[in-house]
Write a protein that holds these residues in place. Sequence first.
Motif, PDB file in Angstrom:
ATOM      1  N   ASN A  36       0.869  -1.175   0.000  1.00  0.00           N
ATOM      2  CA  ASN A  36       0.000   0.000   0.000  1.00  0.00           C
ATOM      3  C   ASN A  36       0.909   1.230   0.000  1.00  0.00           C
ATOM      4  O   ASN A  36       1.693   1.425   0.924  1.00  0.00           O
ATOM      5  N   PRO A  37       0.850   2.073  -1.060  1.00  0.00           N
ATOM      6  CA  PRO A  37       1.805   3.179  -1.167  1.00  0.00           C
ATOM      7  C   PRO A  37       1.717   4.192  -0.028  1.00  0.00           C
ATOM      8  O   PRO A  37       2.737   4.788   0.356  1.00  0.00           O
ATOM      9  N   THR A  38       0.529   4.403   0.507  1.00  0.00           N
ATOM     10  CA  THR A  38       0.406   5.323   1.643  1.00  0.00           C
ATOM     11  C   THR A  38       1.057   4.726   2.884  1.00  0.00           C
ATOM     12  O   THR A  38       1.807   5.398   3.601  1.00  0.00           O
ATOM     13  N   LEU A  39       0.793   3.444   3.141  1.00  0.00           N
ATOM     14  CA  LEU A  39       1.414   2.791   4.292  1.00  0.00           C
ATOM     15  C   LEU A  39       2.930   2.706   4.150  1.00  0.00           C
ATOM     16  O   LEU A  39       3.649   2.702   5.152  1.00  0.00           O
ATOM     17  N   THR A  40       3.422   2.642   2.908  1.00  0.00           N
ATOM     18  CA  THR A  40       4.872   2.580   2.699  1.00  0.00           C
ATOM     19  C   THR A  40       5.569   3.779   3.319  1.00  0.00           C
ATOM     20  O   THR A  40       6.676   3.657   3.869  1.00  0.00           O
ATOM     21  N   LYS A  41       4.931   4.954   3.258  1.00  0.00           N
ATOM     22  CA  LYS A  41       5.519   6.151   3.863  1.00  0.00           C
ATOM     23  C   LYS A  41       5.684   5.982   5.368  1.00  0.00           C
ATOM     24  O   LYS A  41       6.552   6.610   5.990  1.00  0.00           O
ATOM     25  N   ILE A  42       4.852   5.120   5.949  1.00  0.00           N
ATOM     26  CA  ILE A  42       4.922   4.849   7.386  1.00  0.00           C
ATOM     27  C   ILE A  42       5.833   3.672   7.676  1.00  0.00           C
ATOM     28  O   ILE A  42       6.741   3.764   8.510  1.00  0.00           O
TER      29      ILE A  42
END
Length: 302
Positions: free
Chosen positions: A182-188
């Motif tokens: 998940n690209p958004t979760l990757t930032k986390i």
Amino acid sequence: MSRNMFFNSRSIAFCLVFFSLTLIADAQHWTYDDVQAWCNVSETCCKGKHQSPIDLTRSFPTTLYTTVDEFTFTNYDKKPKSVILENNGKQIVGEFADITPKPTVSGAGLSETYSLDYFRFAWGRNDKEGSEHSINGFHGPLELHLIHYNTKFANTSVAADSGEKDALLMISIIYSLSLWDNPTLTKITDKLKNVTYANEKVKAEGFAPKNFLPSCQSRFFKYYGSYTIPPCTEVVLHLIFEKTQYVSWAQMENFRTLYETEKGVEPKVPINHSFRPIQQLNDRTVAHIQERNNFCWVLPWS
């Protein structure tokens, strides 16, 4: 204190607000490994009749179907310069550092407007557990909580102290496993190596809060309940999207590398899981809601 000087005063205020909700809990140690001991922290955790989380069903009479107008997400599309993440020894909590004014949510049957304060994740030891809420008995490996406070109050702390059953709004998003990141979760998840131990903080690349939301936001469950950590105060209106988001196996493993102990403390104690077991529904009714003019199909489970 010097290691955190790069965090501005607003992030310090965020930490104070978060920990004010768990002030009673901090007076005595509590753990997810012994939730029965939460009674020693707050009697509400064991004697409260409107506790969370619960299992959500589509079955009458415990669940009633209704239709509402659409959500209004204001400033949810604003991208902050950064997102502040912290391992608080129990979970990963985060804040959108510099969105002004704060994102808000209203509409969709909500009688008030709610301001987004912070978010937190719950996960489990393996991929068969992790989400706090379940739908028809199904648990995802991860659940996100977007914590809001009723804008008639000054902040989350004041709202929680009010005792009003809709003082806080917790929007929950359950995650399903996927082969793809998940690209958004990757930032986390890419930053979790910097908060391996309790009380460590890090700045992650900013993203808009709307990126957390599932593709279908028009079907959801709503009920009155409690905060899911001590002191388990029954001041939370829960809203759980029926449509899941997705998370990869690799991203889940990043959450399972974290410790509830501080760096240098032996023995190291991993955060094995960070979810509260399902609570009794008791005399409550759950609303299963569909927006009138924004229909989408939600397959069990998708």
